[in-house]
Scaffold this motif. Structure first.
Motif, PDB file in Angstrom:
ATOM      1  N   GLU A   2      62.556  12.689  95.772  1.00 28.94           N
ATOM      2  CA  GLU A   2      62.149  11.337  95.384  1.00 28.94           C
ATOM      3  C   GLU A   2      62.942  10.370  96.265  1.00 28.94           C
ATOM      4  N   VAL A  35      60.865  19.137  97.723  1.00 29.53           N
ATOM      5  CA  VAL A  35      60.268  17.884  97.240  1.00 29.53           C
ATOM      6  C   VAL A  35      61.379  16.957  96.779  1.00 29.53           C
ATOM      7  N   LYS A  49      57.296  10.567  96.072  1.00 21.28           N
ATOM      8  CA  LYS A  49      57.675  11.966  96.230  1.00 21.28           C
ATOM      9  C   LYS A  49      57.286  12.423  97.625  1.00 21.28           C
TER      10      LYS A  49
END
Length: 390
Positions: free
Chosen positions: A185, A183, A4
């Motif tokens: 991934e 944020v 992340k």
């Protein structure tokens, strides 16, 4: 490796968007405080029940009723909107996320990882709300970021956003500036191995000294702007509280603090990245910063160097890029031991002693010697962990 990652940008909302951001921040705070208040009422009730049970007045009850139920609370947000119509104006996901944050805080509290959650106040310096990615409601379009309810918001694009977007946090700082942290991934590739190990001795004279003698200067960012900050605060103290001139001067003070923070964070990122790129194993002392801050003579200087934040950066970057950061116990006498023969010189406890010569003839510079000892101890701990030898 999937990790992340957070991408922070400054955003430039228009007046309508600013109004909606401020409303969302207020509503998120209201929902958080509402459910926290209900939970405290429930805890108070069960506390009374438990005391009466101990006195034999009531049968025993299940204490699980005291625990904060995240899923029931999220469902209750819909009912809350029927009683408080202003909650319908803002992003509903941000309200649910506010409840989730309260639940996570309670989970850590139950595990004794932190203190009990506290009510949020309008007087807090930084105000935020978080919203989650759902059906493409958060996206980046060239010079604009698409955000729920806000639409397209202009932002300062300093780099590309990589990976799958998970959530976005909108932040309003005391300086009146707005930021978004996205944020994601994303896939991170390990850095090439250097077959190099080092120890990092953190200090106040120099920020960090490595085992090979490399020094990172302590720039003392707060000290650098202290006089300017003092003058600005003096002007603020002469303004009438709450007036227009007071608010203008408050923003000037806040922007000096923000400048100090930005400079320090930039330095910590560059330093931690440089160490991670050039070394595979890094030994660092597990300092108890909170205890060190109790010394009034050095508290300000310790706060200015941000050792804790630096260690956090080292750890997550090491995890991303396939390196190892080993924390050495705070009781390990890194400065007192001779890195050549292992002799312990108790005289080195005196911080004024910067250089010393061991009985074996080795001459040591205090900080570099500590770095060497931290390096050797980190390698030893890794070897012990790999072999299982006590």
């Amino acid at each position: 490796m999937l990790v992340k990652k957070s991408f922070k940008f400054r955003i430039f909302p228009n007046p309508r968007q600013i109004e909606l951001i401020n409303k969302t921040i207020g509503c998120s705070r209201f929902v958080f405080n509402f459910f926290l208040s209900k939970q405290k009422e429930k805890e108070a009730y069960w506390y009374i029940v438990e005391n009466m049970t101990q006195n034999g007045q009531l049968p025993s009850n299940n204490w699980k009723s005291e625990f904060f139920n995240k899923y029931d609370s999220i469902k209750a947000v819909r009912q809350l909107k029927e009683h408080y119509a202003f909650l319908k104006e803002v992003d509903s996901i941000s309200l649910q996320k506010s409840v989730e944050n309260l639940a996570d805080s309670y989970q850590r509290y139950y595990k004794k990882q932190n203190n009990a959650p506290k009510f949020k106040s309008k007087k807090n310096k930084v105000h935020t709300y978080t919203t989650k990615q759902t059906n493409g409601n958060i996206a980046v379009h060239e010079k604009y970021i698409k955000l729920p309810k806000l639409g397209l918001v202009r932002f300062a694009k300093s780099r590309e956003v990589e990976g799958r977007i998970i959530n976005a946090t909108i932040r309003r700082k005391p300086s009146g500036r707005y930021f978004v942290a996205i944020v994601t991934e994303t896939e991170v590739m390990p850095l090439p191995k250097t077959n190099s190990s080092t120890g990092v001795d953190l200090g106040l004279k120099d920020f960090a000294i490595l085992a090979d003698g490399t020094k990172y200067k302590n720039n003392r960012y707060y000290k650098e702007l202290e006089q300017k900050l003092v003058k600005a605060q003096q002007v603020l103290s002469r303004r009438v509280f709450g007036s227009s001139n007071w608010n203008k001067q408050r923003i000037k003070v806040a922007r000096i603090h923000e400048k100090i923070e930005n400079k320090r964070t930039d330095f910590l990122h560059k330093t931690s990245s440089d160490i991670i790129k050039n070394h595979d194993v890094i030994g660092i002392e597990n300092l108890q910063v909170s205890n060190l801050m109790k010394n009034k003579k050095t508290a300000q200087a310790i706060a200015d160097v941000s050792w804790h934040q630096f260690k956090v950066m080292l750890k997550y970057k090491a995890e991303w890029y396939g390196k190892a950061v080993v924390e050495v116990s705070k009781t390990f006498p890194s400065s007192q031991l001779c890195s050549s023969c292992g002799y312990k010189n108790k005289d080195v406890k005196d911080p004024g002693l910067r250089e010393w010569t061991c009985k074996c003839g080795a001459h040591h510079q205090r900080d570099r010697n500590a770095g060497l000892n931290l390096k050797n101890e980190a390698i030893r701990l890794l070897t012990v962990g790999a072999t299982g030898i006590a």
